[in-house]
Scaffold this motif. Sequence first.
Motif, PDB file in Angstrom:
ATOM      1  N   TYR A 315      -9.907  28.150   6.023  1.00 23.82           N
ATOM      2  CA  TYR A 315      -9.967  27.336   7.573  1.00 23.82           C
ATOM      3  C   TYR A 315      -9.538  26.523   7.746  1.00 23.82           C
ATOM      4  O   TYR A 315      -9.469  25.864   6.991  1.00 23.82           O
ATOM      5  CB  TYR A 315     -11.820  27.704   8.419  1.00 23.82           C
ATOM      6  CG  TYR A 315     -12.461  28.807   7.578  1.00 23.82           C
ATOM      7  CD1 TYR A 315     -12.886  29.975   9.167  1.00 23.82           C
ATOM      8  CD2 TYR A 315     -13.117  29.146   6.422  1.00 23.82           C
ATOM      9  CE1 TYR A 315     -13.359  30.784   8.270  1.00 23.82           C
ATOM     10  CE2 TYR A 315     -13.859  30.350   6.703  1.00 23.82           C
ATOM     11  CZ  TYR A 315     -14.235  31.486   7.420  1.00 23.82           C
ATOM     12  OH  TYR A 315     -14.538  32.660   6.711  1.00 23.82           O
ATOM     13  N   THR A 320      -7.774  31.749  11.050  1.00 26.30           N
ATOM     14  CA  THR A 320      -9.129  31.723  10.877  1.00 26.30           C
ATOM     15  C   THR A 320      -9.764  30.155  11.588  1.00 26.30           C
ATOM     16  O   THR A 320      -8.999  29.215  10.591  1.00 26.30           O
ATOM     17  CB  THR A 320      -9.617  31.617   9.199  1.00 26.30           C
ATOM     18  OG1 THR A 320      -7.965  30.867   8.675  1.00 26.30           O
ATOM     19  CG2 THR A 320      -8.870  32.983   8.310  1.00 26.30           C
ATOM     20  N   THR A 324     -15.627  28.303  12.385  1.00 28.75           N
ATOM     21  CA  THR A 324     -15.643  29.800  12.570  1.00 28.75           C
ATOM     22  C   THR A 324     -15.280  29.774  10.853  1.00 28.75           C
ATOM     23  O   THR A 324     -16.354  30.761  10.184  1.00 28.75           O
ATOM     24  CB  THR A 324     -14.398  30.536  12.492  1.00 28.75           C
ATOM     25  OG1 THR A 324     -13.782  30.541  12.147  1.00 28.75           O
ATOM     26  CG2 THR A 324     -14.623  30.536  13.512  1.00 28.75           C
ATOM     27  N   ASN A 327     -18.851  32.129   8.645  1.00 27.85           N
ATOM     28  CA  ASN A 327     -18.553  33.506   8.840  1.00 27.85           C
ATOM     29  C   ASN A 327     -18.442  33.786   6.893  1.00 27.85           C
ATOM     30  O   ASN A 327     -18.500  34.957   7.032  1.00 27.85           O
ATOM     31  CB  ASN A 327     -17.109  34.296   9.143  1.00 27.85           C
ATOM     32  CG  ASN A 327     -17.303  34.086  10.270  1.00 27.85           C
ATOM     33  OD1 ASN A 327     -18.234  33.570  11.391  1.00 27.85           O
ATOM     34  ND2 ASN A 327     -15.517  34.025  10.928  1.00 27.85           N
ATOM     35  N   LEU A 385     -24.423  31.128  12.567  1.00 28.86           N
ATOM     36  CA  LEU A 385     -22.223  31.848  13.277  1.00 28.86           C
ATOM     37  C   LEU A 385     -22.219  31.207  14.566  1.00 28.86           C
ATOM     38  O   LEU A 385     -22.888  30.998  14.892  1.00 28.86           O
ATOM     39  CB  LEU A 385     -21.924  33.323  13.148  1.00 28.86           C
ATOM     40  CG  LEU A 385     -22.342  34.113  11.932  1.00 28.86           C
ATOM     41  CD1 LEU A 385     -22.020  35.443  11.759  1.00 28.86           C
ATOM     42  CD2 LEU A 385     -21.684  33.739  10.616  1.00 28.86           C
ATOM     43  N   TRP A 389     -15.876  28.533  19.330  1.00 25.08           N
ATOM     44  CA  TRP A 389     -14.640  27.487  18.359  1.00 25.08           C
ATOM     45  C   TRP A 389     -13.630  26.557  19.202  1.00 25.08           C
ATOM     46  O   TRP A 389     -12.993  25.435  18.502  1.00 25.08           O
ATOM     47  CB  TRP A 389     -14.899  27.785  17.173  1.00 25.08           C
ATOM     48  CG  TRP A 389     -13.798  29.539  17.451  1.00 25.08           C
ATOM     49  CD1 TRP A 389     -12.474  29.400  17.456  1.00 25.08           C
ATOM     50  CD2 TRP A 389     -14.404  30.674  17.072  1.00 25.08           C
ATOM     51  NE1 TRP A 389     -12.288  31.145  17.421  1.00 25.08           N
ATOM     52  CE2 TRP A 389     -13.634  31.133  17.311  1.00 25.08           C
ATOM     53  CE3 TRP A 389     -16.019  30.925  17.194  1.00 25.08           C
ATOM     54  CZ2 TRP A 389     -13.712  33.306  17.588  1.00 25.08           C
ATOM     55  CZ3 TRP A 389     -15.995  32.217  17.489  1.00 25.08           C
ATOM     56  CH2 TRP A 389     -14.538  33.357  17.505  1.00 25.08           C
ATOM     57  N   THR A 395     -22.807  26.869  18.660  1.00 27.03           N
ATOM     58  CA  THR A 395     -23.779  27.791  16.925  1.00 27.03           C
ATOM     59  C   THR A 395     -25.290  27.993  17.953  1.00 27.03           C
ATOM     60  O   THR A 395     -26.358  26.811  17.545  1.00 27.03           O
ATOM     61  CB  THR A 395     -23.927  27.219  15.810  1.00 27.03           C
ATOM     62  OG1 THR A 395     -24.465  26.041  15.897  1.00 27.03           O
ATOM     63  CG2 THR A 395     -22.353  26.415  14.967  1.00 27.03           C
TER      64      THR A 395
END
Length: 415
Positions: A315, A320, A324, A327, A385, A389, A395
């Motif tokens: 990430y 990405t 996140t 995930n 998740l 972001w 979340t």
Amino acid sequence: TGELAADGGLARLPFDAAVVLCGNMVEAVLPAPPSASVLESAERVLNCKGMSVVPGLIEGHAHPSFEDYVETTDAGDMPPEEGVLHTVRNCSRLLQAGFTSAFSAAAARVRQDVVARNWINAGYARGPRLLAASPEICPTGNLGDSSALHQPRQSFGLVADGADEVRRAVRLCIREGVDTVKINIGGDLVPNNLLNADRTDMLSAYGEAEVQAACETAHGLERRVAAHCRGSNDVRLALACGVDVIYHCDFAANDSSILDALQQARGRVFVGPAVGLMHALAPDVPDVKLLLDAQCRTYAELRRRGLRIVVGGDYGFRATPQGTNANDLVHFQTYFGFSAEEALVSATRVGGELMRLRVGQLRPGYLADLLVVDGEPWVESGALLATEWSEQVRTPGIKAIVQDGVFVRNDIWSV
Ligand SMILES: [Zn+2]
């Protein structure tokens, strides 16, 4: 509905429990409801009825200094001052996403993880407990070296050829304060596509003497070595030389003797596919799809053989985004046959073993890093998740984050 292990630890998910914290530690995990004397002696009782309490998540392949990369040269094009600020910001985003610890798998520059770690440890910034990595020590022409003869370019690599240069690079990074040394044994698709001629494996970029030099030097100075390995020969070299964390391993399943060797070393090594970036790029890049398909074969085997597999999917690229990272728990289920519970264990207990800290489990004597979740994340990972972001990480399923016994976030109680 569950049971406690003899030593008070978590034997099976889920079970009704009262988690007793004292300072920054878990003092006890008791059957719920707790006795009157426990309730009376508590300074504060927070009712989590209907919710789940799980250990804080642990990123096993983090790149806190990577920000919105499209090309590998984006790392070099970012001035170091912005790079440091992004690293600190990304650490905060990781923590807001529920990751209370992170094992870095490389920094864009030598001191970026180091200063972020020091800043967090000093209490000047919020972030996961961070193990700081070196840049990706790599040979000329491999992932991490984006220069051409006519045009020097920087990326996230530190170019070192031959055992002596590798030793020097490792010593330099350790002098500057890294916890972990990262080396790129294996090739990748950039800057040179090192798929073999029949596209069934990937070529190694470092030779045995260089990998040996990295491991000897780092281990001599009590640091661990993490390696980028894609081809089966990369994994063979990593195992032979004593690499501690073997990332990717995409083509390891080409050779059953390498799978056997990994299985034999499972008490010593960790592996991590870094699947997030593969998942994001595979639809548009056929060669990435090829790597992802190979990864699926390999990790189904590694799971079956009991390897310690960590989450963390590269990430920090545009594909990405930081924040996140959870995930990956879903990708482990989609691609490698994990259950939601197994994915959660990878992201907690296995990550804790990788950190070599008393984190990743809720049991007496462990650090009080935990999440209060509206949902059952051992059945369905969705509650963990991020739904947002870019500006800040949201979340909604995570109702409270506790790190070191202190609320990082608390959406439930007025305390
Ligand atoms: Zn990586």
